[in-house]
Design a protein around this motif. Structure first.
Motif, mmCIF file in Angstrom:
data_model
loop_
_atom_site.group_PDB
_atom_site.id
_atom_site.type_symbol
_atom_site.label_atom_id
_atom_site.label_comp_id
_atom_site.label_asym_id
_atom_site.label_seq_id
_atom_site.Cartn_x
_atom_site.Cartn_y
_atom_site.Cartn_z
ATOM 1 N N ASP A 195 -8.480 115.970 -2.208
ATOM 2 C CA ASP A 195 -7.387 116.934 -2.191
ATOM 3 C C ASP A 195 -6.110 116.164 -2.506
ATOM 4 O OD1 ASP A 195 -5.508 118.859 -1.826
ATOM 5 O OD2 ASP A 195 -5.924 119.220 0.298
ATOM 6 N N PRO A 196 -5.786 116.012 -3.794
ATOM 7 C CA PRO A 196 -4.712 115.099 -4.177
ATOM 8 C C PRO A 196 -3.306 115.578 -3.831
ATOM 9 C CG PRO A 196 -5.553 116.243 -6.103
ATOM 10 C CD PRO A 196 -6.455 116.617 -4.959
ATOM 11 N N ARG A 197 -3.160 116.715 -3.134
ATOM 12 C CA ARG A 197 -1.818 117.108 -2.706
ATOM 13 C C ARG A 197 -1.278 116.038 -1.780
ATOM 14 N NH1 ARG A 197 -3.346 123.111 -0.785
ATOM 15 N NH2 ARG A 197 -5.096 121.855 -0.015
ATOM 16 N N PRO A 198 -0.164 115.426 -2.140
ATOM 17 C CA PRO A 198 0.299 114.246 -1.398
ATOM 18 C C PRO A 198 0.914 114.596 -0.049
ATOM 19 C CG PRO A 198 1.873 114.820 -3.097
ATOM 20 C CD PRO A 198 0.693 115.738 -3.290
ATOM 21 N N ARG A 199 0.865 113.594 0.843
ATOM 22 C CA ARG A 199 1.549 113.692 2.130
ATOM 23 C C ARG A 199 2.381 112.436 2.344
ATOM 24 N NH1 ARG A 199 -1.857 114.796 7.306
ATOM 25 N NH2 ARG A 199 -3.214 113.132 6.501
ATOM 26 N N ASN A 200 3.574 112.612 2.893
ATOM 27 C CA ASN A 200 4.391 111.478 3.300
ATOM 28 C C ASN A 200 4.035 111.074 4.720
ATOM 29 O OD1 ASN A 200 7.200 112.812 1.540
ATOM 30 N ND2 ASN A 200 6.106 110.928 1.045
ATOM 31 N N LEU A 201 4.106 109.791 4.990
ATOM 32 C CA LEU A 201 3.922 109.261 6.333
ATOM 33 C C LEU A 201 5.185 108.503 6.712
ATOM 34 C CD1 LEU A 201 2.238 108.663 8.856
ATOM 35 C CD2 LEU A 201 1.305 106.677 7.653
ATOM 36 N N ASP A 202 5.862 108.986 7.740
ATOM 37 C CA ASP A 202 7.087 108.371 8.238
ATOM 38 C C ASP A 202 6.744 107.487 9.427
ATOM 39 O OD1 ASP A 202 9.462 107.727 9.518
ATOM 40 O OD2 ASP A 202 10.330 109.724 9.355
ATOM 41 N N CYS A 203 6.803 106.178 9.221
ATOM 42 C CA CYS A 203 6.630 105.237 10.327
ATOM 43 C C CYS A 203 7.818 104.298 10.383
ATOM 44 C CB CYS A 203 5.314 104.480 10.228
ATOM 45 S SG CYS A 203 5.028 103.592 8.668
ATOM 46 N N PHE A 204 8.995 104.889 10.124
ATOM 47 C CA PHE A 204 10.219 104.113 10.218
ATOM 48 C C PHE A 204 10.609 103.982 11.691
ATOM 49 C CE2 PHE A 204 14.716 103.100 9.030
ATOM 50 C CZ PHE A 204 14.404 101.991 8.266
ATOM 51 N N VAL A 205 11.691 103.269 11.943
ATOM 52 C CA VAL A 205 12.063 102.917 13.311
ATOM 53 C C VAL A 205 12.809 104.049 14.008
ATOM 54 C CG1 VAL A 205 12.153 100.470 12.730
ATOM 55 C CG2 VAL A 205 14.236 101.855 12.566
ATOM 56 N N ASN A 206 12.710 104.060 15.345
ATOM 57 C CA ASN A 206 13.468 104.982 16.184
ATOM 58 C C ASN A 206 14.658 104.272 16.824
ATOM 59 O OD1 ASN A 206 11.760 107.115 15.744
ATOM 60 N ND2 ASN A 206 10.989 107.245 17.832
ATOM 61 N N VAL A 207 15.655 105.055 17.195
ATOM 62 C CA VAL A 207 16.761 104.535 17.998
ATOM 63 C C VAL A 207 16.237 104.263 19.409
ATOM 64 C CG1 VAL A 207 19.055 105.015 18.943
ATOM 65 C CG2 VAL A 207 18.427 105.855 16.647
ATOM 66 N N PRO A 208 16.461 103.070 19.962
ATOM 67 C CA PRO A 208 15.950 102.750 21.294
ATOM 68 C C PRO A 208 16.889 103.216 22.408
ATOM 69 C CG PRO A 208 17.015 100.832 20.369
ATOM 70 C CD PRO A 208 17.107 101.918 19.312
ATOM 71 N N GLY A 209 16.399 103.089 23.645
ATOM 72 C CA GLY A 209 17.237 103.389 24.810
ATOM 73 C C GLY A 209 16.741 104.511 25.690
ATOM 74 N N LEU A 210 15.535 105.054 25.433
ATOM 75 C CA LEU A 210 15.006 106.123 26.270
ATOM 76 C C LEU A 210 14.811 105.633 27.704
ATOM 77 C CD1 LEU A 210 12.297 107.687 23.918
ATOM 78 C CD2 LEU A 210 14.442 108.748 24.623
ATOM 79 N N VAL A 229 23.333 91.201 13.938
ATOM 80 C CA VAL A 229 21.977 90.814 14.314
ATOM 81 C C VAL A 229 21.929 90.538 15.816
ATOM 82 C CG1 VAL A 229 21.458 89.911 12.016
ATOM 83 C CG2 VAL A 229 22.411 88.379 13.748
ATOM 84 N N GLY A 230 20.822 89.932 16.257
ATOM 85 C CA GLY A 230 20.612 89.669 17.670
ATOM 86 C C GLY A 230 19.632 90.657 18.270
ATOM 87 N N PRO A 231 19.123 90.402 19.482
ATOM 88 C CA PRO A 231 18.103 91.272 20.090
ATOM 89 C C PRO A 231 18.520 92.735 20.192
ATOM 90 C CG PRO A 231 18.317 89.230 21.316
ATOM 91 C CD PRO A 231 19.430 89.236 20.317
ATOM 92 N N ALA A 232 19.811 92.984 20.401
ATOM 93 C CA ALA A 232 20.266 94.366 20.549
ATOM 94 C C ALA A 232 20.294 95.129 19.231
ATOM 95 C CB ALA A 232 21.650 94.393 21.194
ATOM 96 N N SER A 233 20.042 94.440 18.104
ATOM 97 C CA SER A 233 19.969 95.134 16.812
ATOM 98 C C SER A 233 18.567 95.662 16.530
ATOM 99 C CB SER A 233 20.402 94.198 15.681
ATOM 100 O OG SER A 233 19.450 93.168 15.464
ATOM 101 N N CYS A 234 17.616 95.386 17.425
ATOM 102 C CA CYS A 234 16.221 95.768 17.199
ATOM 103 C C CYS A 234 15.963 97.213 17.582
ATOM 104 C CB CYS A 234 15.299 94.840 17.993
ATOM 105 S SG CYS A 234 13.530 95.173 17.736
ATOM 106 N N ALA A 235 15.542 98.016 16.611
ATOM 107 C CA ALA A 235 15.129 99.397 16.864
ATOM 108 C C ALA A 235 13.636 99.431 17.200
ATOM 109 C CB ALA A 235 15.428 100.262 15.644
#
Length: 469
Positions: free
Chosen positions: A68-83, A108-114
């Motif tokens: 079924d060649p109808r394409p699908r996108n997969l979003d595995c980009f980063v989330n904003v942290p802090g929950l 940069v630095g650890p706090a830049s990590c999503a």
């Protein structure tokens, strides 16, 4: 779209490093699907291409199944942290990086990590379309982490630019052993990645969200002022979605919406076939010239299997935070420090924006081209130029990828050697500043593609194409 009856694209893998391409080809030869090969290649890129991407990054993919060649996108980009944590101001380390002819500001630095999304996305891709066991897909990357990998010329150039970040922490041991930066032909040794991949093979992607890798990452974040929380990891989910599509000449282009604006740009490109090089160059600049700027460190993988299923995956760490998980050689992403991705307030749990645009092109329902690019805001320039060259002008895919590029940024139009001088003179006559680069450069993106007319990979990133044997 009607289903294609026979595969129109020969089985192949194109990627940003020869080892990455060979890992995908190995899995295709073992009977794996395009999804299997993409997972294996992506994991290998997190060993071979660590100046461009890594396991703690994020990505976007597009997948087309032969049935079924109808394409699908997969979003595995980063989330904003802090929950689950009280709001607090993140402490970021700001620095300047000489990016070719430009001086670019980063945080940069650890706090830049999503919140990382790539492992979850690879697992979702395998779960939906894979055939081989998960642990088998980790094997090529694990072998490479154990043995080390040859550092390529393009990666050496990139490392020299990124040295202030790549060597500010444990990365100095990896990228500057014995006190000097790795050069082309040196061995990139990252033994900790073998441990990390071992956990990933045994525990699956859950290792990074509820298992051993999660605990190690959270310990580092807590000890060094990061903002990641257990809830951030536990609640992360990749997302499947319908791509946006648009006609282009007699074809249909399917990609993702977002910051890249590939579809919106393609519809502005006039017919290029028959134009001389100067007119073609000016036409592309006019279509692309909307004030976009910025930089990024990304890689891309394009795969098609023998049955006709296909996948394109783009992934990134951003610049990288400069911090590595102790004993695992895992570089944290720096997405919260990438100014071009920050649009509106940062709300914990929400997905961040991205310029990535993995793309398929169909001809009456039959896949003819799967293409993606690295390069931050320049990936749109690279994709539009390559797609137009192949589909409009009939240029051979590798020649289309190799063709000199011109990228309009807000402050200047950037041109590689070989761009038509008459066009550059005309653009200067309009009052635009033109920056002539002395050599071909990875600033201008890194395209990989599979197509009806063959596979191609970008020499700007020392890319390679491989076929199953």
């Amino acid at each position: 779209m009607p289903a294609a009856t026979v595969p129109s694209v020969e089985a192949a893998v194109a990627a940003g490093h020869p080892a990455t391409a060979e890992a995908g080809a190995e899995i295709l030869a073992a009977g794996g699907t395009a999804a299997d090969a993409t997972v294996a290649a992506a994991l290998t890129s997190c060993v071979a291409e660590t100046v461009m991407t890594g396991l703690l990054g994020g990505g976007h993919a597009i997948y087309s199944d032969a049935a079924d060649p109808r394409p699908r996108n997969l979003d595995c980009f980063v989330n904003v942290p802090g929950l689950g944590a009280p709001p607090r101001k993140a402490e970021l380390h700001r620095l300047e990086v000489s990016f070719g002819a430009e001086l670019v500001h980063y945080a940069v630095g650890p706090a830049s990590c999503a919140v990382p999304g790539l492992p979850a996305g690879l697992h979702a891709l395998w779960n939906a379309h894979g055939r081989l066991p998960w642990a088998r897909l980790v094997e090529p990357a694990l072998r490479l982490a154990q043995d080390g990998v040859e550092f390529t010329p393009a990666h050496a150039v990139c490392l020299a630019m990124l040295a202030p970040v790549m060597t500010m922490d444990a990365g100095a041991r990896i990228y500057a052993p014995e006190g000097r930066l790795l050069e082309a032909g040196d061995r990139l040794e990252q033994p900790g990645l073998a441990r990390a991949l071992g956990y990933l093979a045994e525990e699956g992607a859950e290792s990074l969200y509820r298992g051993t890798l999660a605990r190690e990452l959270l310990d580092l974040s807590r000890d060094r002022g990061g903002v990641l929380t257990p809830a951030d990891l536990e609640r992360y989910e990749p997302r499947w979605a319908k791509p946006v599509s648009s006609p282009y000449r007699r074809y249909t282009v399917a990609t993702r919406a977002g910051l890249s604006r590939v579809v919106e740009t393609l519809v502005r490109v006039p017919e290029l076939r028959g134009l001389d090089p100067a007119a073609r160059t000016v036409a592309l600049v006019d279509a692309l010239d909307d004030g976009a700027g910025g930089n990024g460190h990304t890689t891309n993988i394009s795969v098609v299997d023998a049955e006709g299923s296909a996948c394109v995956l783009t992934s990134s760490l951003g610049l990288g935070s400069g911090d590595f998980v102790p004993g695992l050689d895992l570089h944290l992403n720096s997405m919260l420090g990438e100014a071009d991705l920050l649009h509106g307030p940062l709300v914990p749990g929400e997905r961040m924006e991205s310029m990535m645009a993995p793309t398929f092109v169909f001809d009456d329902g039959s896949l003819v081209l799967g293409v993606g690019s690295a390069g931050g805001t320049r990936l749109r320039t690279a994709l539009v130029g390559v797609i137009a060259a192949i589909l409009d002008e009939g240029v051979n895919p590798q020649q289309a990828v190799d063709r000199p590029r011109v990228h309009p940024a807000p402050e200047a139009i950037n041109a590689e050697p070989g761009v038509d001088e008459r066009a550059l003179d005309l653009l200067e006559g309009r009052g635009r500043k033109v920056r002539r680069w002395p050599s071909r450069h990875h600033y201008f993106g890194g395209v990989t593609l599979v197509s009806r007319w063959g596979a191609a990979a970008d020499p700007r990133r020392d890319g390679a194409a491989a076929r199953p044997r």
